[in-house]
Design an enzyme around this catalytic site. Structure first.
Site, short mmCIF file in Angstrom:
data_model
loop_
_atom_site.label_atom_id
_atom_site.label_comp_id
_atom_site.label_asym_id
_atom_site.label_seq_id
_atom_site.Cartn_x
_atom_site.Cartn_y
_atom_site.Cartn_z
N GLU A 1 0.80 -1.23 0.00
CA GLU A 1 0.00 0.00 0.00
C GLU A 1 0.83 1.28 0.00
OE1 GLU A 1 -2.89 -0.02 3.14
OE2 GLU A 1 -4.08 -1.58 2.18
N GLU B 1 -5.22 -8.62 1.06
CA GLU B 1 -5.91 -8.33 2.33
C GLU B 1 -7.39 -8.12 2.07
OE1 GLU B 1 -4.38 -5.03 4.66
OE2 GLU B 1 -2.31 -5.60 4.21
C1 GBH Z 1 -4.41 -2.02 5.49
O1 GBH Z 1 -4.65 -0.68 5.31
C2 GBH Z 1 -3.01 -2.27 5.98
O2 GBH Z 1 -2.21 -2.86 4.99
C3 GBH Z 1 -2.96 -3.06 7.24
O3 GBH Z 1 -1.70 -2.95 7.80
C4 GBH Z 1 -4.08 -2.63 8.15
O4 GBH Z 1 -3.99 -3.16 9.43
C5 GBH Z 1 -5.36 -3.04 7.50
O5 GBH Z 1 -5.43 -2.58 6.19
C6 GBH Z 1 -6.61 -2.61 8.24
O6 GBH Z 1 -6.71 -1.24 8.29
O7 GBH Z 1 -12.78 6.15 4.49
O8 GBH Z 1 -14.34 4.35 4.77
O9 GBH Z 1 -13.49 4.85 2.60
C7 GBH Z 1 -5.97 -0.35 4.88
C8 GBH Z 1 -6.08 1.01 4.34
C9 GBH Z 1 -8.52 0.83 4.08
C10 GBH Z 1 -7.29 2.89 3.73
C11 GBH Z 1 -9.79 1.54 3.76
C12 GBH Z 1 -8.54 3.58 3.43
C13 GBH Z 1 -10.92 3.64 3.24
C14 GBH Z 1 -11.89 3.76 4.34
N1 GBH Z 1 -7.35 1.53 4.02
N2 GBH Z 1 -9.71 2.90 3.59
S1 GBH Z 1 -13.22 4.84 3.99
#
Ligand code: GBH
Length: 448
Positions: free
Chosen positions: A163, A353
């Site tokens: 990411e 993931e």
């Molecule tokens: C991942 O990041 C990571 O790789 C991991 O380390 C982490 O623990 C896991 O996911 C859980 O968070 O504002 O409602 O549209 C995830 C990153 C997920 C970023 C969803 C932005 C949008 C949420 N993201 N997100 S929303």
């Protein structure tokens, strides 16, 4: 057609989120070790100093994976555990730990998938400018070379970066993640270009050293879901444009560079003057062929076509199901995300993931019942299956996460695991969804 016979059913974690032992056995500090120790950065004031104590309990964790029938384990290596200063001297005890972990996995027939960079930059390199210092691409190559030489006889699957959108966007643009910077676009583009060059150098090093290696690059993906057949084109165009927000969070910016060897025109046009000097050699390096695309998909947005022909986001209706962390549950993101990616890039895809946080707790019967997670996974996996049936080349699925763990700026307040971790005792309890996942694996998804 359904999931292929050799479909990889896995679970994922990342070093800083689970290992703990942050200053043991010669490990150097990372930017996350420093960041979590600054008052007010983490919402519950916690750190990853101990986390799930996986460094000492990896045998138990691997055994639990084996019990659940998990076929592959995606974990990340802590760069500063094996190179305390990010470059230079190797910490043999760090190498030993990952050797032991890998051997333990292989003992049970669990295939290791190694992520080289899941956000924990060695602090020593950060002090020298981190991703802004052009030398970092060579440091990353050295680090990759050491990983490849030590583990490449047994590890055949690698993901260079996890990411880049999130660790640059949250760490260097919004400032809510380590190192907590808010940089201007010019510096951001410099960082991105260095990350991508580091990726290219790592790909070359892995190919040189590891026989039969498979290499991927993992994106944070928030797919746009068309609400009708008439909205597919608009959704696809918007999904691969950087018009929906800052370029750093966009997907084509990264993947077009890595796969097509070209930054997308919309970003070049909008930020042209802010780009560092880019040579043809850079773009060749960045676009060294890779073997698969990794997608981390949790949520996204529904869209429809507006009167100008562009995709317009439709807010979910009041009361739309959300996970504990507040993300909308949109299972179709697994269908459209994989379809759009496969149509554009034609490379095999892994879901590296997918999963959800829930307010899990231990019930009076001593078990952890998480029907919401089972329902979430069921719905998302059905959409993934649909995508397979429609012809996308999907090689595997890693659930986030194996264990409840340190959820970055949210600390321990979010639980994403299929295994519950009781932090005060470090006891592990397999949640109902873990046992459910076991049946999915046993049936290769035919029981969904
Ligand atoms: C991942 O990041 C990571 O790789 C991991 O380390 C982490 O623990 C896991 O996911 C859980 O968070 O504002 O409602 O549209 C995830 C990153 C997920 C970023 C969803 C932005 C949008 C949420 N993201 N997100 S929303």
């Amino acid at each position: 057609m359904s999931f292929r016979k050799d479909f990889i059913w896995g679970a994922a974690t990342a070093a800083y989120q689970i290992e703990g032992a942050f200053d043991e056995d010669g490990k150097g500090r990372s930017i996350w070790d420093e960041f979590t120790h600054i008052e007010g950065k983490i919402s519950d004031n916690s750190t990853g100093d101990i986390a799930c104590d996986h460094y000492h309990r990896y045998k138990e964790d691997v055994r639990l994976m084996a019990e659940l029938g998990i076929k592959a384990y995606r974990f990340s290596i802590s760069w500063s555990r094996i190179l305390p200063n990010g470059t230079g001297e190797v910490n043999q005890k760090g190498i030993d730990f990952y050797n032991d972990l890998i051997n333990e996995l292989l003992k049970y027939g669990i295939e290791p998938y190694v992520t080289l960079y899941h956000w924990d930059l060695p602090y020593a390199l950060h002090l020298k400018g981190g991703w802004l210092n052009d030398d970092i691409t060579d440091c990353f190559e050295q680090y990759t070379t050491i990983v490849a030489e030590n583990f490449g006889d047994r590890v055949k699957n690698f993901i260079t970066f996890n990411e880049p959108q999130v660790f640059t966007g949250c760490g260097y643009f919004e400032g809510c993640h380590a190192p907590g910077y808010k940089l201007a676009d010019k510096e951001l583009l410099h960082i991105c270009h260095n990350i991508l060059k580091a990726h290219g150098k790592a790909v070359r090093a892995l190919r040189r050293i590891v026989s039969d290696v498979k290499i991927g690059f993992t994106s944070a993906s928030s797919p746009l879901v068309p609400v009708s057949d008439n909205d597919v084109d608009a959704a696809r165009n918007a999904f691969f444009s950087s018009g929906k927000g800052h370029f750093i969070f966009s997907e084509a910016f990264w993947h077009d560079a890595v796969i097509f060897g070209k930054y997308p025109d919309d970003v070049l046009n909008a930020y042209g003057d802010d780009f560092p000097k880019i040579t043809e050699k850079d773009m060749q390096l960045i676009s060294e062929p890779i073997d698969f695309i990794g997608l981390n998909i949790y949520t996204g947005s529904y869209v429809k076509t507006n009167k100008d022909g562009f995709a317009e986001r439709i807010r979910c209706s009041p009361g739309h199901p959300r996970t504990a962390i507040g993300w909308d549950i949109i299972p179709e993101t697994l269908y459209w995300g994989t379809k759009f990616y496969y149509d554009r890039y034609r490379l095999p895809i892994y879901i590296t993931e997918n999963g959800m946080s829930a307010h899990d707790c231990i019930s009076l019967d001593g078990k952890v019942h998480d029907p919401n997670r089972i329902d979430y996974l069921d719905r998302y996996l059905l959409e993934l299956k649909k995508s397979v049936e429609d012809g996308a080349d999907i090689a595997g699925y890693f659930q986030w996460s194996l264990l409840d763990n340190f959820e970055w700026a949210k600390g321990y307040s979010e639980r994403f695991g299929m295994i519950y971790v009781d932090y005060p005792t470090q006891n592990r309890i397999v949640k109902d969804s873990g046992y459910w996942y076991k049946t999915v694996i046993e049936n290769n998804g035919e029981n969904l």
